[in-house]
Enzyme design. Structure first.
Site, mmCIF file in Angstrom:
data_model
loop_
_atom_site.group_PDB
_atom_site.id
_atom_site.type_symbol
_atom_site.label_atom_id
_atom_site.label_comp_id
_atom_site.label_asym_id
_atom_site.label_seq_id
_atom_site.Cartn_x
_atom_site.Cartn_y
_atom_site.Cartn_z
ATOM 1 C CD GLU A 98 -3.205 -0.782 1.899
ATOM 2 O OE1 GLU A 98 -4.125 -1.596 1.872
ATOM 3 O OE2 GLU A 98 -3.204 0.217 2.645
ATOM 4 C CB CYS A 111 2.548 7.304 3.546
ATOM 5 S SG CYS A 111 2.938 6.114 4.827
ATOM 6 C CB CYS A 118 6.852 -5.412 8.962
ATOM 7 S SG CYS A 118 8.187 -4.687 9.953
ATOM 8 C CB CYS A 122 5.527 -3.340 16.491
ATOM 9 S SG CYS A 122 7.225 -2.945 16.062
ATOM 10 C CB CYS A 125 2.218 -2.333 13.873
ATOM 11 S SG CYS A 125 2.467 -2.107 12.106
ATOM 12 N N GLY A 179 6.350 -2.165 6.418
ATOM 13 C CA GLY A 179 7.732 -2.626 6.482
ATOM 14 C C GLY A 179 8.658 -1.692 7.218
ATOM 15 C CD GLU A 180 12.676 -0.380 10.475
ATOM 16 O OE1 GLU A 180 11.710 0.058 11.135
ATOM 17 O OE2 GLU A 180 13.669 0.320 10.185
ATOM 18 C CG LEU A 235 11.266 6.187 22.024
ATOM 19 C CD1 LEU A 235 12.629 5.676 21.589
ATOM 20 C CD2 LEU A 235 11.418 7.524 22.754
ATOM 21 C CG HIS A 236 6.012 3.139 19.349
ATOM 22 N ND1 HIS A 236 5.414 4.256 18.802
ATOM 23 C CD2 HIS A 236 6.437 2.396 18.294
ATOM 24 C CE1 HIS A 236 5.494 4.181 17.485
ATOM 25 N NE2 HIS A 236 6.099 3.069 17.155
ATOM 26 C CB CYS A 353 1.026 6.108 8.116
ATOM 27 S SG CYS A 353 1.215 7.193 6.736
HETATM 28 N N1 SAH Z 1 8.626 0.265 10.399
HETATM 29 C C1 SAH Z 1 8.818 1.665 10.470
HETATM 30 C C2 SAH Z 1 8.139 2.358 9.341
HETATM 31 C C3 SAH Z 1 6.630 2.162 9.357
HETATM 32 S S1 SAH Z 1 6.024 3.559 10.052
HETATM 33 C C4 SAH Z 1 8.385 2.198 11.806
HETATM 34 O O1 SAH Z 1 7.682 1.497 12.509
HETATM 35 O O2 SAH Z 1 8.787 3.296 12.148
HETATM 36 C C5 SAH Z 1 4.542 3.084 10.643
HETATM 37 C C6 SAH Z 1 4.136 4.110 11.652
HETATM 38 O O3 SAH Z 1 2.783 3.876 11.998
HETATM 39 C C7 SAH Z 1 4.962 3.971 12.904
HETATM 40 O O4 SAH Z 1 5.256 5.207 13.493
HETATM 41 C C8 SAH Z 1 4.047 3.138 13.735
HETATM 42 O O5 SAH Z 1 4.296 3.296 15.064
HETATM 43 C C9 SAH Z 1 2.686 3.654 13.375
HETATM 44 N N2 SAH Z 1 1.648 2.681 13.682
HETATM 45 C C10 SAH Z 1 1.711 1.342 13.593
HETATM 46 N N3 SAH Z 1 0.563 0.779 14.004
HETATM 47 C C11 SAH Z 1 -0.234 1.777 14.371
HETATM 48 C C12 SAH Z 1 -1.552 1.844 14.895
HETATM 49 N N4 SAH Z 1 -2.252 0.742 15.137
HETATM 50 N N5 SAH Z 1 -2.078 3.056 15.156
HETATM 51 C C13 SAH Z 1 -1.369 4.179 14.914
HETATM 52 N N6 SAH Z 1 -0.127 4.189 14.430
HETATM 53 C C14 SAH Z 1 0.445 3.004 14.163
HETATM 54 FE FE1 SF4 Z 2 6.811 -2.351 13.828
HETATM 55 FE FE2 SF4 Z 2 6.973 -0.515 11.854
HETATM 56 FE FE3 SF4 Z 2 7.069 -3.134 11.278
HETATM 57 FE FE4 SF4 Z 2 4.810 -2.071 12.106
HETATM 58 S S1 SF4 Z 2 5.866 -1.580 10.219
HETATM 59 S S2 SF4 Z 2 5.717 -4.034 12.820
HETATM 60 S S3 SF4 Z 2 5.526 -0.536 13.555
HETATM 61 S S4 SF4 Z 2 8.554 -1.988 12.495
#
Ligand code: SAH
Ligand code: SF4
Length: 389
Positions: A98, A111, A118, A122, A125, A179-180, A235-236, A353
């Site tokens: 996407e 985006c 991924c 996490c 996510c 993805g990361e 960070l989270h 996103c």
């Molecule tokens: N993998 C990288 C790039 C993806 S960014 C990363 O995690 O930074 C995806 C963004 O969306 C991240 O900031 C993530 O924390 C946020 N995100 C993931 N799941 C989410 C959710 N359920 N609600 C709101 N934001 C979310």
């Molecule tokens: Fe974690 Fe980012 Fe991968 Fe989602 S996309 S699992 S937030 S690393």
């Protein structure tokens, strides 16, 4: 669906200027043809039939090589009064990813995804729940931007007109899709270089944001590229105790190591690193996390973006209440940090996103066992009990 990819197929967006020159030379054409082809590609035209200044024979040869890499737009959802567009693109091998286009009065942000799925697991996510499918190539990463750019230039995506106040080209790119990015360093670095190329797409490095959960070796690689690309750290959690579970890569690269990498990046690029904080009700919204986050943000000289968690299928946690959000933000601010609550674009179309592909990938209800286990450990930690085994 799987389609055999022809061995001599070429993704034109995997090529830099020199690669395009080499391709044109292969067909025995003079070098100015390479410049012509390059400027079409940069403008988002990859269909040789439209490249009217190229000879017909060359167009036919190029089409044969390019066609297999052209993704298919298999779904398109619209939200926010036409200002958010979620595109589902499928590549020839059947993998879908996407891309989200977010329109503002003077900004058009894309985006983009760097992986199908991924592996980071996490637990909050949507992408993390579905697990890893495969790496995207640099061409597939770039493609998402040029598809969006071509849509802006034409004023429509498919049959859907874009709003009149939409910019006519992409102004910002955020690597915040599926993805990361720093678990796919080659594609991330190569695509950043392509987007930045002053003789090509010509996007300023500052308008490009790479978001990472904190893969330290990847941060160092990005730093070596020597461009002031904006780095966002997801960070989270502000203590290793919680972050080990909420962002499992923390067990490999704990906060202290991440902090050193962030400081180096900031000093080398002269760019402030931003902090992303997905706020989850009763999980990471307590005073201790707020205080620690405030301290970290001060030390890193970082701006904090708080994103209220978007509910995701299969995730038991909920978004914070308005009261929890207000209290958390106020407390981080009291610690002297700059905080913004980010708008959650596209919620009504599952297009925010971090929510990418949720409805597709999780349609079958499958969740990555590691993500389920991580969520259980977070709950156990919060409740002071042992996780279910
Ligand atoms: N993998 C990288 C790039 C993806 S960014 C990363 O995690 O930074 C995806 C963004 O969306 C991240 O900031 C993530 O924390 C946020 N995100 C993931 N799941 C989410 C959710 N359920 N609600 C709101 N934001 C979310
Ligand atoms: Fe974690 Fe980012 Fe991968 Fe989602 S996309 S699992 S937030 S690393």
């Amino acid at each position: 669906m799987t389609t055999d990819v022809q061995p001599d197929a070429i993704d034109p967006y995997s090529l830099d200027h020199e690669g395009v020159a080499a391709l044109v030379a292969e067909f025995g054409e003079p070098s100015y043809r390479a410049d012509q082809l390059w400027s079409w590609l940069v403008r988002g035209v990859d269909d040789p039939a439209e490249m009217t200044n190229l000879p017909k024979a060359l167009r036919a040869q190029l089409e044969e090589r390019f066609a297999p890499s052209r993704p298919e737009l298999i779904a398109h959802s619209v939200a926010d009064d036409g200002h958010t567009h979620k595109l589902l693109l499928r590549f020839a091998d059947g993998e879908a990813i996407e891309t989200v286009l977010m329109l503002y009065p003077r900004r058009a942000t894309v985006c983009i995804s760097t992986q199908a799925g991924c592996a980071m697991g996490c637990p909050f996510c949507a992408t993390g729940q579905a697990g890893f499918r495969r790496q995207l190539t640099a061409g597939e990463v770039v493609r998402q931007v040029v598809v969006a750019d071509a849509a802006l230039r034409s004023g429509a995506i498919g049959d859907e007109d874009l709003p009149d106040d939409a910019p006519d080209h992409v102004t910002n790119v955020v690597y915040m899709g599926m993805g990361e990015p720093l678990a796919n360093v080659p594609a991330t670095i190569q695509s950043v270089a392509w987007l930045h190329d002053p003789e090509g797409f010509n996007l300023s490095a500052r308008s490009i944001t790479v978001s990472t959960v904190g893969l330290v070796p990847g941060i160092q690689k990005l730093q070596e590229l020597g461009l002031p690309v904006t780095l966002a750290v997801s960070l989270h959690a502000a203590t290793d105790e919680l972050r080990d579970h909420l962002v499992p890569i923390n067990r490999t690269h704990p906060l202290r190591e991440l902090e050193a990498a962030v400081r180096d990046y900031r000093d080398a690029t002269n760019r402030r690193v931003s902090i992303e904080w997905c706020l989850i009700g009763d999980v990471n919204d307590d005073d201790r996390q707020a205080d620690e986050l405030g301290r970290i943000a001060r030390r890193w000289r970082s701006h904090v973006n708080v994103i209220p968690m978007n509910p995701t299928p299969g995730v038991q946690w909920r978004e914070p209440t308005a009261e929890q959000l207000k209290r958390f933000v106020a407390r981080v601010r009291e610690r002297g940090a700059e905080v913004t609550v980010r708008d959650t674009r596209g919620r009504d179309a599952d297009a925010a996103c971090g929510q990418l592909l949720a409805s597709y990938a999780l349609g079958a209800g499958s969740r990555l066992p590691a993500a389920v286990a991580a969520a259980d450990r977070v709950d156990a930690l919060r409740e002071g009990t042992e996780p279910r085994s």
